[in-house]
Write an enzyme that holds these catalytic residues in place. Sequence first.
Site, PDB file in Angstrom:
ATOM      1  N   CYS A 131       0.832  -1.210   0.000  1.00 19.81           N
ATOM      2  CA  CYS A 131       0.000   0.000   0.000  1.00 19.81           C
ATOM      3  C   CYS A 131       0.865   1.258   0.000  1.00 19.81           C
ATOM      4  CB  CYS A 131      -0.921  -0.024   1.219  1.00 19.81           C
ATOM      5  SG  CYS A 131      -1.931   1.447   1.412  1.00 19.81           S
ATOM      6  N   CYS A 134      -0.386   4.103   2.178  1.00 17.07           N
ATOM      7  CA  CYS A 134      -0.147   3.885   3.604  1.00 17.07           C
ATOM      8  C   CYS A 134       1.314   4.129   3.971  1.00 17.07           C
ATOM      9  CB  CYS A 134      -0.477   2.445   3.992  1.00 17.07           C
ATOM     10  SG  CYS A 134      -2.056   1.868   3.371  1.00 17.07           S
ATOM     11  N   ASP A 135       2.220   3.630   3.160  1.00 13.19           N
ATOM     12  CA  ASP A 135       3.610   3.514   3.610  1.00 13.19           C
ATOM     13  C   ASP A 135       4.619   4.367   2.845  1.00 13.19           C
ATOM     14  OD1 ASP A 135       2.795   1.709   5.536  1.00 13.19           O
ATOM     15  OD2 ASP A 135       3.076  -0.021   4.235  1.00 13.19           O
TER      16      ASP A 135
END
Length: 307
Positions: A131, A134-135
């Site tokens: 992701c 997300c990261d």
Amino acid sequence: MRNVVIIGSGCAGNTAAIYTGRANLKPLVVQGHEAGGQLSITSEVENFPGFPEGVLGPVLVENMKKQAERFGAEYLHGAVLEADLSQYPFRIRVEDEWIETRTLIIASGASARWVGLPNEQKLIGRGVSSCATCDGFFYRGKKIMVIGGGDSAMEEANFLTRFGSEVALVHRRDTFRASKIMLDRARANPKIKFITNTVVEDVLDVGKGVVTAVKLRNVVTNHTWEQEVDGFFVAIGHIPNTAVFRGQILTDADGYILSQGGARTNIPGVFHAGDVQDRNYRQAITAAGAGCMAAIEAERFLEAEGH
Ligand SMILES: Cc1cc2nc3c(=O)[nH]c(=O)nc-3n(C[C@H](O)[C@H](O)[C@H](O)COP(=O)(O)OP(=O)(O)OC[C@H]3O[C@@H](n4cnc5c(N)ncnc54)[C@H](O)[C@@H]3O)c2cc1C
């Protein structure tokens, strides 16, 4: 007979449990094989509102569970192995036990497809990710690699150039499934370097507990080499966890539940929440929001049925 059964204990299922618990409906949450859902396998979550310093994914979902239990939610170990949505009340089988329920909230998520490398799972949250939203932020100024050849790989690679010093896009063929516009955009991005006809053989270094490099092999020349990377992003798709409902509930060709507006499915009394329906956003906060929506729909449905 249950008022509400929630399938899944990720952000969506836990939020639905908090809301239906506070509505005095005594929800039953079937946890599934991944208690806590996808956040239980990650480390720092920095984009869930309310945590200015960030929060560990497993802590966040555990807190949601405790919050739901405080309002009477019950959690059951095991997975739903069979479902009969053809009659009312609905019936689901959890391991050996059939459970009847007036409403069902399906929050079973969508699992990231992984490459299947020997050390991939051990390094999730330590450099291996599925992701970018997300990261990506964790890889400012670092070397990033993206695996895949579809639209999501192009999108993730483009997005990650905001952070990485360089982004290598590795694909096993030299032709791409991605749409022309997405491919052209990635090709025009000077920070993205394409490595085609190449497969990943493993990700290193489990000994150090963090991603340091990957082993690559060119499938045409058979040449193998190690390439230093800090972030290894797998973008080869997701699998919605809807197999037990196949043929009973409307899904798209990939198995994502088709929404009939709000949290409604094509079966009155059966609601969806989170990544199991959402192929677009796939975030903890959107899943939690969807859990809230499904809970409110379930409450209204039960109210209208006189329960
Ligand atoms: C490594 C990683 C890092 C991430 N980092 C972030 C981040 O920083 N911020 C962010 O917003 N999002 C992040 N995400 C995305 C986020 O985790 C998901 O969007 C979110 O967890 C979706 O919640 P969900 O409840 O819909 O599904 P999931 O979290 O996937 O939960 C699904 C649940 O359903 C259960 N289940 C499945 N099948 C069955 C069955 N047959 N019977 C019973 N139960 C079943 C599973 O056991 C699980 O408990 C990350 C995802 C990953 C993989």
